[in-house]
Design a protein around this motif. Structure first.
Motif, PDB file in Angstrom:
ATOM      1  N   ILE A 201       0.721  -1.016   0.221  1.00 15.84           N
ATOM      2  CA  ILE A 201       0.051   0.018  -0.487  1.00 15.84           C
ATOM      3  C   ILE A 201       0.527   1.508  -0.003  1.00 15.84           C
ATOM      4  N   ARG A 209       6.115   5.261   1.997  1.00 17.45           N
ATOM      5  CA  ARG A 209       5.610   5.990   0.215  1.00 17.45           C
ATOM      6  C   ARG A 209       7.496   6.026  -0.080  1.00 17.45           C
ATOM      7  N   ARG A 231      -1.072  -3.917  -9.638  1.00 15.45           N
ATOM      8  CA  ARG A 231      -1.357  -2.750  -9.071  1.00 15.45           C
ATOM      9  C   ARG A 231      -1.190  -2.597  -7.474  1.00 15.45           C
ATOM     10  N   THR A 232      -0.932  -1.434  -6.516  1.00 14.37           N
ATOM     11  CA  THR A 232      -0.333  -0.950  -5.175  1.00 14.37           C
ATOM     12  C   THR A 232      -2.139  -1.269  -4.846  1.00 14.37           C
ATOM     13  N   THR A 234      -4.392   1.155  -2.375  1.00 14.85           N
ATOM     14  CA  THR A 234      -5.050   2.856  -1.429  1.00 14.85           C
ATOM     15  C   THR A 234      -5.036   2.522   0.190  1.00 14.85           C
ATOM     16  N   THR A 235      -4.909   3.553   0.498  1.00 12.51           N
ATOM     17  CA  THR A 235      -5.310   4.140   1.903  1.00 12.51           C
ATOM     18  C   THR A 235      -6.647   3.802   2.294  1.00 12.51           C
ATOM     19  N   ASP A 236      -7.308   4.317   0.566  1.00 10.17           N
ATOM     20  CA  ASP A 236      -8.847   3.739   1.394  1.00 10.17           C
ATOM     21  C   ASP A 236      -8.941   3.398   1.685  1.00 10.17           C
ATOM     22  N   GLU A 237      -8.465   1.501   0.251  1.00  9.32           N
ATOM     23  CA  GLU A 237      -9.134   0.418   0.054  1.00  9.32           C
ATOM     24  C   GLU A 237      -8.451  -0.548   1.718  1.00  9.32           C
TER      25      GLU A 237
END
Ligand SMILES: NC(=O)c1ccc[n+]([C@@H]2O[C@H](COP(=O)([O-])OP(=O)(O)OC[C@H]3O[C@@H](n4cnc5c(N)ncnc54)[C@H](O)[C@@H]3O)[C@@H](O)[C@H]2O)c1
Length: 265
Positions: A201, A209, A231-232, A234-237
């Motif tokens: 993530i 990051r 893909r990587t 996301t923080t939302d996920e």
């Protein structure tokens, strides 16, 4: 759930100064939880607190600096949280990580790096749950969410953003066992215990990051290519998965390790 109940709810988020912890805390504040942020990085912690307060004007945010691998620090900050809010409904044990020392071979691994990584990922989760559970028991309700990793199953390919791989994998496998046992031990208490096991993530900021961005282009491409979804995450996920596990509707979900990793594990 009525608004008034939601308004009173309190979530403790460890590792809340940056990365996933800061993003999860922000989502919980948006969902009208009062939030207590804990982290060892004092300046980043204050920045995360201000960021949430500026985004959500009614937000109630408490922040305390602590090394969560140290029992005396953890006891102190949970006393402070209890004085401030008088309740804890949710504990999200996000603090952890594989550290900044990139070591792949066991011969090169210093014992103090082993101890630090185990302390940051595993001991911190144990200590925070130890002091949160008695406060949760008062209301007969609680949601504990621990942070594991796809790396708990071992990693054969490039290390990518992972620092000290061996203690990191060991600590996250132990987080899975800790989660399953504590869920059983607290079975009849109204407190559920689950773990989220993320793949890679990339938060807007934070260590992962920065480490990923510093990799050579080929290493970044190889790391992404190893993720079946392509893909990587996301923080939302991740925050959405936390949102489910801390909800009242999730009372029958306990002892689960939920992979949110693009099928990487
Ligand atoms: N980002 C990813 O790709 C990823 C993947 C799998 C698992 N995870 C796990 O998710 C969690 C958050 O990851 P992140 O990417 O936000 O990492 P991060 O390194 O950006 O943030 C971790 C935070 O935890 C804090 N922390 C660590 N040890 C501590 C201690 N002893 N006391 C107090 N604070 C401490 C750090 O100061 C930092 O603010 C970690 O447990 C990590 O292992 C992350």
């Amino acid at each position: 759930m009525t608004d008034s109940i939601v308004n009173e709810r309190t979530a403790v988020v460890t590792g809340g100064a940056q990365g996933l912890g800061a993003a999860i805390a922000s989502h919980l504040a948006r969902d009208r939880f009062a939030v207590a942020l804990l982290d060892m990085q004092e300046d980043a912690l204050q920045r995360a607190k201000k960021s949430i307060e500026s985004r959500f004007r009614d937000a109630r945010v408490f922040a305390a600096a602590a090394d969560l691998s140290r029992p005396e620090d953890v006891e102190r900050v949970f006393q402070e949280i209890d004085s401030e809010f008088g309740r804890i409904d949710v504990l999200v044990n996000t603090a952890g990580g594989s550290g900044t020392v990139a070591v792949r071979e066991i011969e090169d691994l210093p014992p103090d790096v082993w101890n630090t990584v185990i302390g940051n990922n595993l001991t911190s989760a144990f200590l925070c749950a130890k002091y949160a559970v008695p406060i949760m028991r008062r209301k007969g309700f609680g949601r504990v969410v621990n942070f594991s990793s796809a790396v708990a199953n071992g990693l054969a390919g490039p290390s990518g953003t992972v620092g000290a791989l061996l203690p990191y994998a060991a600590s996250k496998a132990a987080v899975n066992g800790f989660t399953k046992q504590l869920a059983k031990d607290l079975g009849g208490s109204g407190i559920t215990v689950n773990a989220i096991s993320p793949g890679l993530i990339l938060p807007a900021q934070g260590r992962v990051r920065a480490t990923f961005d510093a990799l050579p282009a080929e290493a970044r491409a190889a790391t992404e290519a190893a993720i079946p979804v392509g893909r990587t995450g996301t923080t939302d996920e991740i925050a959405a998965a936390v949102g489910y596990l801390v909800s009242e509707d999730a009372g029958f979900t306990s002892g689960a390790v939920l992979s949110v990793d693009g099928a990487a594990s």
